[in-house]
Write an enzyme that holds these catalytic residues in place. Structure first.
Site, PDB file in Angstrom:
ATOM      1  N   ASP A  67     134.539  51.383 141.077  1.00 32.17           N
ATOM      2  CA  ASP A  67     132.978  51.284 141.356  1.00 32.17           C
ATOM      3  C   ASP A  67     132.447  50.474 142.746  1.00 32.17           C
ATOM      4  O   ASP A  67     131.457  51.325 142.937  1.00 32.17           O
ATOM      5  CB  ASP A  67     132.509  50.669 140.334  1.00 32.17           C
ATOM      6  CG  ASP A  67     132.244  50.626 138.916  1.00 32.17           C
ATOM      7  OD1 ASP A  67     132.128  52.272 138.846  1.00 32.17           O
ATOM      8  OD2 ASP A  67     131.463  50.408 137.839  1.00 32.17           O
ATOM      9  N   LYS A 166     112.328  27.940 144.757  1.00 33.20           N
ATOM     10  CA  LYS A 166     113.762  26.971 145.473  1.00 33.20           C
ATOM     11  C   LYS A 166     114.281  26.881 144.952  1.00 33.20           C
ATOM     12  O   LYS A 166     114.764  27.136 143.383  1.00 33.20           O
ATOM     13  CB  LYS A 166     112.899  26.291 145.949  1.00 33.20           C
ATOM     14  CG  LYS A 166     111.970  25.746 146.570  1.00 33.20           C
ATOM     15  CD  LYS A 166     111.103  24.130 146.641  1.00 33.20           C
ATOM     16  CE  LYS A 166     109.539  23.549 146.973  1.00 33.20           C
ATOM     17  NZ  LYS A 166     109.876  22.649 147.288  1.00 33.20           N
ATOM     18  N   THR A 179     125.837  44.757 134.476  1.00 35.80           N
ATOM     19  CA  THR A 179     126.688  44.236 134.034  1.00 35.80           C
ATOM     20  C   THR A 179     127.613  43.376 134.605  1.00 35.80           C
ATOM     21  O   THR A 179     129.229  43.216 134.372  1.00 35.80           O
ATOM     22  CB  THR A 179     127.560  45.374 133.131  1.00 35.80           C
ATOM     23  OG1 THR A 179     127.830  46.194 134.346  1.00 35.80           O
ATOM     24  CG2 THR A 179     126.725  45.880 132.044  1.00 35.80           C
TER      25      THR A 179
END
Length: 286
Positions: A67, A166, A179
């Site tokens: 990936d 913040k 994922t």
């Protein structure tokens, strides 16, 4: 050999795409088996009159790796995504995007080259990330980060202010990207065939006098999230905006995040069961 005079199985507005000639490119990781496959593909394709090597303006991009390599291809052709079909081939680590096509021997290489035999084209939604006057398309996640000091950001949903934030930052993700980093900071996993996107705060400041929503929020294509950077913040040197593992900015006045009308198209030689993929990667309860 390839037969590119084909009618594609991919349907756009109920009209079938027709390809007669195609320009292609190959992007690969540096694993020895990946480089060997690149060599094999180039040798097979160099005498094919239907395919022409073109690294600048390809219509078909072979992605060989995991990936991470796929995200590298998305970044490289970010302004051409709507005219490209990606053909990922898994030769690396975890492969949510690249798991559609796996090469183990020469017969699998022949399947790759028989593009007219590919019966499946998957579409993945993209985020449209506008950083001041710059627009980037994100398939996985976009992050606004400050690892050194609390970042002050004003968050708006469709121009209505949600909160002043913040903390270390914010992450926005497509369904297919939930994922990854999103899951690690407590976000929800969204099933990948839904046109949704998600926002999650990263290490927000939480005291008895200051709290934010500190929960993942899931949006549809009807929402545009606007982030305004605090003009009062003195320490801006450590701010980073990251899209799909690539830093795209170090400061901004205003950012807008929404679902894009554009989608990434991936050619697949086989159907991939998403539930099985999630189970194989994350679940250990045998």
């Amino acid at each position: 050999m390839t037969k590119i005079n084909l009618i594609s199985d991919y349907n756009v507005n109920n009209q079938m795409e027709v390809f007669k000639k195609m320009k292609y490119s190959i992007i690969a990781n540096d694993y020895p088996e990946s480089l060997e496959l690149v060599k094999t593909l180039n040798n097979e394709l160099k005498n094919d009159n239907d395919l022409t090597l073109d690294d600048k303006n390809p219509e078909l991009v072979f992605v060989i790796g995991g990936d991470g390599t796929f995200l590298k291809a998305i970044n490289k052709y970010n302004n051409q995504l709507e005219k490209i079909r990606f053909y990922p081939i898994k030769k690396g680590g975890i492969g949510f995007y690249t798991n559609h096509n796996i090469v183990e021997d020469d017969n699998d290489v022949k399947k790759i080259l028989a593009i007219d035999k590919c019966k499946h084209t998957y579409e993945y939604p993209l985020l449209e990330v506008k950083i001041d006057d710059k627009t980037i398309y994100t398939i996985n996640e976009a992050k606004i980060l400050n690892d050194i000091s609390p970042q002050q950001l004003d968050i708006y949903i469709n121009d209505e202010k949600l909160e002043s934030f913040k903390g270390s930052g914010l992450v926005f993700s497509t369904p297919s990207g939930t994922t990854g980093f999103m899951k690690s900071v407590g976000g929800a996993i969204i099933y990948p065939n839904l046109d949704l996107f998600e926002m999650q705060e990263i290490s927000p400041v939480s005291t008895v006098i200051f709290k934010t929503i500190n929960s993942p929020i899931i949006f549809s294509k009807e929402q545009v999230i606007k982030i305004k950077n605090s003009e009062n913040l003195k320490d801006k040197d450590n701010l980073k905006v990251i899209s799909d593992a690539k830093q795209i900015a170090t400061d901004f006045k205003e950012a807008k995040i929404s679902l894009s009308n554009k989608k990434v198209r991936i050619i697949a030689t086989k159907m991939v069961d998403r539930t099985t993929l999630l189970k194989d990667i994350f679940v250990i309860n045998k």
